[in-house]
Design a protein around this motif. Structure first.
Motif, short mmCIF file in Angstrom:
data_model
loop_
_atom_site.label_atom_id
_atom_site.label_comp_id
_atom_site.label_asym_id
_atom_site.label_seq_id
_atom_site.Cartn_x
_atom_site.Cartn_y
_atom_site.Cartn_z
N VAL A 282 1.00 -1.50 -0.45
CA VAL A 282 -0.16 -0.24 0.00
C VAL A 282 0.78 1.55 -0.19
CG1 VAL A 282 -1.54 1.43 1.05
CG2 VAL A 282 -1.86 -0.88 1.08
N LEU A 283 0.09 2.29 -1.47
CA LEU A 283 1.71 3.46 -0.97
C LEU A 283 0.50 4.74 -1.06
CD1 LEU A 283 3.76 3.21 -4.10
CD2 LEU A 283 4.96 2.84 -1.66
N ALA A 284 0.82 5.48 0.27
CA ALA A 284 -0.13 6.34 0.35
C ALA A 284 0.87 7.48 0.04
CB ALA A 284 -1.39 6.63 1.46
N ALA A 285 0.01 9.24 -0.55
CA ALA A 285 1.18 10.48 -0.48
C ALA A 285 0.28 11.20 -0.21
CB ALA A 285 1.75 10.37 -1.18
N LEU A 286 0.45 12.40 0.65
CA LEU A 286 0.13 14.00 0.45
C LEU A 286 1.11 15.01 0.57
CD1 LEU A 286 -2.76 15.32 1.17
CD2 LEU A 286 -2.22 15.44 3.57
N SER A 287 1.04 16.24 -0.24
CA SER A 287 2.12 16.84 -1.02
C SER A 287 1.33 18.49 -1.67
CB SER A 287 3.09 16.28 -1.72
OG SER A 287 2.64 15.87 -3.20
N TYR A 288 2.19 19.07 -1.22
CA TYR A 288 1.60 20.24 -1.30
C TYR A 288 2.81 21.53 -2.07
CZ TYR A 288 -1.52 24.31 -1.13
OH TYR A 288 -1.44 26.00 -1.89
N ARG A 289 2.43 21.84 -3.44
CA ARG A 289 3.62 22.84 -3.16
C ARG A 289 3.47 23.98 -3.38
NH1 ARG A 289 2.16 20.51 -8.29
NH2 ARG A 289 1.53 21.71 -10.17
N SER A 290 4.20 25.36 -2.46
CA SER A 290 3.40 26.90 -2.46
C SER A 290 4.68 27.90 -3.27
CB SER A 290 3.30 27.12 -1.05
OG SER A 290 2.43 28.30 -1.04
N GLN A 291 4.44 28.56 -3.76
CA GLN A 291 4.94 29.44 -4.72
C GLN A 291 5.05 31.08 -3.24
OE1 GLN A 291 7.63 28.94 -6.95
NE2 GLN A 291 8.74 30.44 -6.61
N LEU A 292 5.74 30.54 -2.35
CA LEU A 292 5.91 31.93 -1.65
C LEU A 292 5.68 33.01 -1.66
CD1 LEU A 292 7.09 30.22 1.96
CD2 LEU A 292 5.12 29.89 0.67
N THR A 293 7.12 33.55 -2.36
CA THR A 293 7.92 34.27 -3.30
C THR A 293 7.89 34.35 -4.87
OG1 THR A 293 9.64 34.68 -3.00
CG2 THR A 293 8.60 35.36 -1.21
N GLU A 294 8.40 35.26 -4.92
CA GLU A 294 9.05 35.16 -6.97
C GLU A 294 9.83 33.69 -6.67
OE1 GLU A 294 10.33 37.87 -10.91
OE2 GLU A 294 9.22 39.12 -8.89
N ARG A 295 10.97 34.26 -6.08
CA ARG A 295 11.96 33.41 -5.52
C ARG A 295 12.22 32.22 -4.76
NH1 ARG A 295 16.86 37.71 -5.85
NH2 ARG A 295 16.03 39.08 -7.97
N ILE A 296 11.45 31.80 -4.11
CA ILE A 296 11.13 31.09 -2.90
C ILE A 296 10.22 30.01 -2.64
CG2 ILE A 296 10.61 30.56 -0.47
CD1 ILE A 296 11.88 33.24 0.07
N SER A 297 10.41 29.23 -3.04
CA SER A 297 9.28 27.77 -3.16
C SER A 297 9.07 26.89 -1.83
CB SER A 297 9.13 27.19 -4.65
OG SER A 297 10.78 26.25 -4.48
N VAL A 298 8.24 26.44 -1.54
CA VAL A 298 8.78 25.26 -0.77
C VAL A 298 7.41 24.15 -1.37
CG1 VAL A 298 6.45 26.63 0.59
CG2 VAL A 298 8.27 24.93 2.04
N SER A 299 7.80 22.78 -0.32
CA SER A 299 6.88 22.13 -0.50
C SER A 299 6.98 20.49 0.80
CB SER A 299 7.28 20.74 -2.01
OG SER A 299 6.71 19.69 -2.32
N PRO A 300 6.20 21.05 1.02
CA PRO A 300 6.22 19.60 2.19
C PRO A 300 5.28 18.53 1.63
CG PRO A 300 4.22 20.91 2.38
CD PRO A 300 5.28 21.78 1.01
N ARG A 301 5.56 16.89 2.24
CA ARG A 301 5.19 15.80 1.66
C ARG A 301 5.20 14.86 2.91
NH1 ARG A 301 7.01 13.19 -3.91
NH2 ARG A 301 9.37 13.32 -2.50
N VAL A 302 3.75 14.21 2.98
CA VAL A 302 3.57 12.96 4.32
C VAL A 302 2.88 11.85 3.18
CG1 VAL A 302 3.00 12.12 6.21
CG2 VAL A 302 3.03 14.36 5.88
N SER A 303 4.30 10.88 3.46
CA SER A 303 3.80 9.21 2.47
C SER A 303 3.76 8.07 3.67
CB SER A 303 5.09 9.48 1.41
OG SER A 303 6.64 9.47 2.00
N TYR A 304 3.42 7.67 3.40
CA TYR A 304 3.20 5.85 3.82
C TYR A 304 3.00 5.02 3.55
CZ TYR A 304 0.71 2.46 6.82
OH TYR A 304 0.88 1.44 6.97
#
Length: 633
Positions: A282-304
């Motif tokens: 069984v695989l599961a994943a939840l992730s979010y990508r966000s462009q905080l500013t023009e130069r900074i991006s962040v991407s958290p992820r939880v997987s199982y």
């Protein structure tokens, strides 16, 4: 070198195929075409600093959607077997069970990922490729050769394989059905039944303005190709994306696979003639990508990842010699990138917890923490691209480890580029290595982790039609692990060998030609790997060893695909020679015809009916025919 003459004799045949031409199956206008992007522009999917293929300083090979459609293959295992440098050792066909390694490493030293998410199996690398991904759901497969620890951390000692799934661009439904046989009968059965197999893959896409979803499923079953090799494989994969705006999106993935197969001769031949294995993932994943500013991006992820392995030495008597394993892995990570005037910075943190509950491995937990940073710049010189970084790792059983690495690329002209890379890696022993307790296989809790240093240099050539790269590498591995025993009466047990030095030369090239005025396309590929390992402290100690002697020395793979109007044809060939001087040459063919939204194809695998073995003492199938159809709505 006597066996190497087989390679020389077959080279004219392979080059003849390359000159003849072949092609991908026809694609209907109703199916979204995500494969027209030139290979040089494909973005290689890494966790942080993503680069187009042409800018990469590493030797990276890609099996793209065109090749997946064209090759006579129906599983990830079979697709990977067409890439030189990737040693795919199948214990059974039809995607049942296979070990994968890169450039002479072991099957435990290659990290497998799905869309950048780690899916390593802490119980054993034998189950790594038990994935809930039908081939029709794959966009491409990226093979990163050499240690990838600077990017992915532990257990990517000799390379990484990243499976990138398809993202729908239009709503629709796809059906793919096939059946096949070698037209040989089971002489061990009373009714001498004909060996056969069949399968169906279903896919559906829903695409709206702010969200898109895809659901793929498959079922494959058959009575195998020799006694007790029947199989039943079911897969289900869901992917979804919800966009908050033009830059931010939430992604979801969930998958399940159940694989049930006869395991005659898989692990303890000849006594395991009546064995059976059931593996579920069984695989599961939840992730979010966000462009905080023009130069900074962040991407958290939880997987199982949950894995179940039920090995039945006597399939008809479950009261004895049965092994059951339940494994779980929870991974949380956050990746970020920042663009500065000096260059791009990638940084992140990940935490992973691995748990096993097993009848003959026991109950064990361990945790892993990683902190990584990477810097990429082209500001030093207009022709120089530099990427450098490090991964700091802490494992609850093996302590601290540092994995620095650096890539350098120098552009000679608009087509040719010099590349170089050096880095380190580590492989933590699996729970099976450490704690297994079976009559024929015993773990070793005193094992040290494997460590390696790798350096490579080469050339990369890219133009509108041809992508080619050639590399020389040297790998220095310490505390190498293999399963050994002093004599035939002793059980196998893993031990740390002191040294494994490997030199290698690799080449890969892909050529594409499109003549629109004649509706004709040509796709040809050739890859070759030569390995020269120096393994110390094994024969001198009088050991019998399980895996090292079967490593590859020479490997050549070629495919040509030709397409004109509704007709297409593919020829693929592979030539493998191992350290034991066992060599074999395989040829596969596919012919196809397209009727608009319907494609029909006929595959002939192992067309020369070669008798060969890839793992243990398990004979692989002879000539096998498959008839299939694909329908898109």
């Amino acid at each position: 070198m006597k066996k190497f003459s087989t390679i020389i004799r077959n080279i004219p045949f392979i080059w003849t195929m390359l000159g003849t031409g072949l092609a991908p199956a026809q694609q209907s206008e109703s199916e979204p075409d995500t494969t027209t992007i030139p290979l040089s522009e494909v973005i290689i999917t890494e966790n942080r600093l993503q680069l187009p293929f042409i800018q990469q300083n590493r030797h990276i090979q890609i099996i793209d959607r065109k090749q997946i459609d064209a090759l006579p293959a129906r599983s990830v295992n079979e697709l990977l077997s067409h890439v030189a440098g990737v040693d795919l050792r199948q214990r059974g066909p039809f995607g049942t069970q296979a070990d994968v390694s890169i450039d002479g490493g072991s099957f435990e030293q290659t990290l497998v990922l799905v869309n950048g998410m780690k899916v390593l199996d802490a119980q054993t690398g034998h189950n790594t490729l038990n994935l809930p991904i039908p081939t029709d759901a794959i966009e491409r497969i990226e093979i990163i050769r050499g240690p990838a620890a600077r990017v992915y951390g532990i257990n990517s000692l000799t390379g990484a394989i990243n499976i990138v799934t398809r993202k729908p661009t239009a709503s629709g439904v796809q059906v793919h059905a096939y059946t096949g046989s070698g037209f040989k009968r089971d002489t061990a059965a009373a009714d001498h039944v004909l060996f056969h197999g069949r399968g169906v893959q279903l896919g559906s896409n829903l695409v709206k303005e702010h969200h898109r979803h895809s659901l793929h499923g498959s079922h494959e079953s058959g009575n195998g190709y020799r006694y007790n090799t029947a199989f039943r494989n079911n897969k289900l994969l869901y992917q979804g994306e919800v966009r908050a705006n033009t830059t931010d999106a939430l992604s979801l993935m969930g998958g399940y696979v159940s694989n049930n197969f006869g395991a005659n001769g898989f692990y303890a031949a000849p006594g395991d003639k009546e064995s059976q294995e059931i593996v579920q993932t069984v695989l599961a994943a939840l992730s979010y990508r966000s462009q905080l500013t023009e130069r900074i991006s962040v991407s958290p992820r939880v997987s199982y990842r949950y894995a179940y392995d039920d090995y039945r030495y006597f399939r008809n008597d479950l009261s004895r010699a049965r092994s059951q394993h339940h494994g779980q892995a929870i991974n949380t990570e956050i990746n970020g990138t920042m663009q500065t005037s000096a260059g791009d910075i990638g940084i992140g943190l990940e935490m992973r917890n691995e748990i096993i509950r097993s009848t003959n491995i026991g109950n064990h937990n361990r945790s892993n923490y990683g902190l990584y940073a990477e810097f990429k710049t082209a500001r030093i010189h207009d022709k120089l691209l530099l990427s450098a970084g490090t991964y700091i790792n802490y494992n609850s059983d093996y302590g601290w480890q540092l994995f620095p690495g650096i890539d350098v690329g120098y552009t000679l002209n608009n087509r040719l580029k010099l590349v170089a890379h050096t880095g380190t890696g580590q492989r933590i022993p699996s729970f099976t290595d450490l704690y297994l307790n079976q009559p024929g296989n015993v773990g070793n809790p005193s094992l040290l982790s494997e460590r390696a240093w790798h350096a490579e240099g080469g050339l990369k050539y890219v133009d509108n039609r041809l992508v080619a790269q050639a590399t020389y590498f040297y790998r220095n591995m310490n505390e190498f692990i293999d399963w050994v025993r002093g004599n035939l009466d002793q059980p196998w047990q893993p031990q740390n060998f002191q040294r494994n030095r490997t030199r290698g030369v690799t080449f890969s090239g892909n050529y594409r030609l499109v003549a629109n005025e004649r509706r004709t396309t040509l796709l040809a590929g050739l890859s070759y790997t030569w390995l020269s390992p120096d393994i110390v402290n094994n024969q001198e100690a009088g050991y019998l060893y399980k895996y090292v002697i079967e490593s590859l020395r020479h490997q050549l793979a070629a495919h040509v695909n030709w397409h004109a109007g509704p007709i297409s044809a593919t020829v693929a060939a592979r030539l493998n020679e191992r350290l034991s001087y066992k060599s074999y040459f395989l040829g596969d063919v596919r012919v196809a015809y397209g009727f608009g939204t319907l494609d029909i194809y006929l595959d002939t695998q192992n067309i020369f009916d070669v008798t060969y073995i890839e793992a243990a003492a398990i004979p692989m199938p002879g000539r096998w025919f498959s008839l299939g159809m694909k329908y898109r709505l």
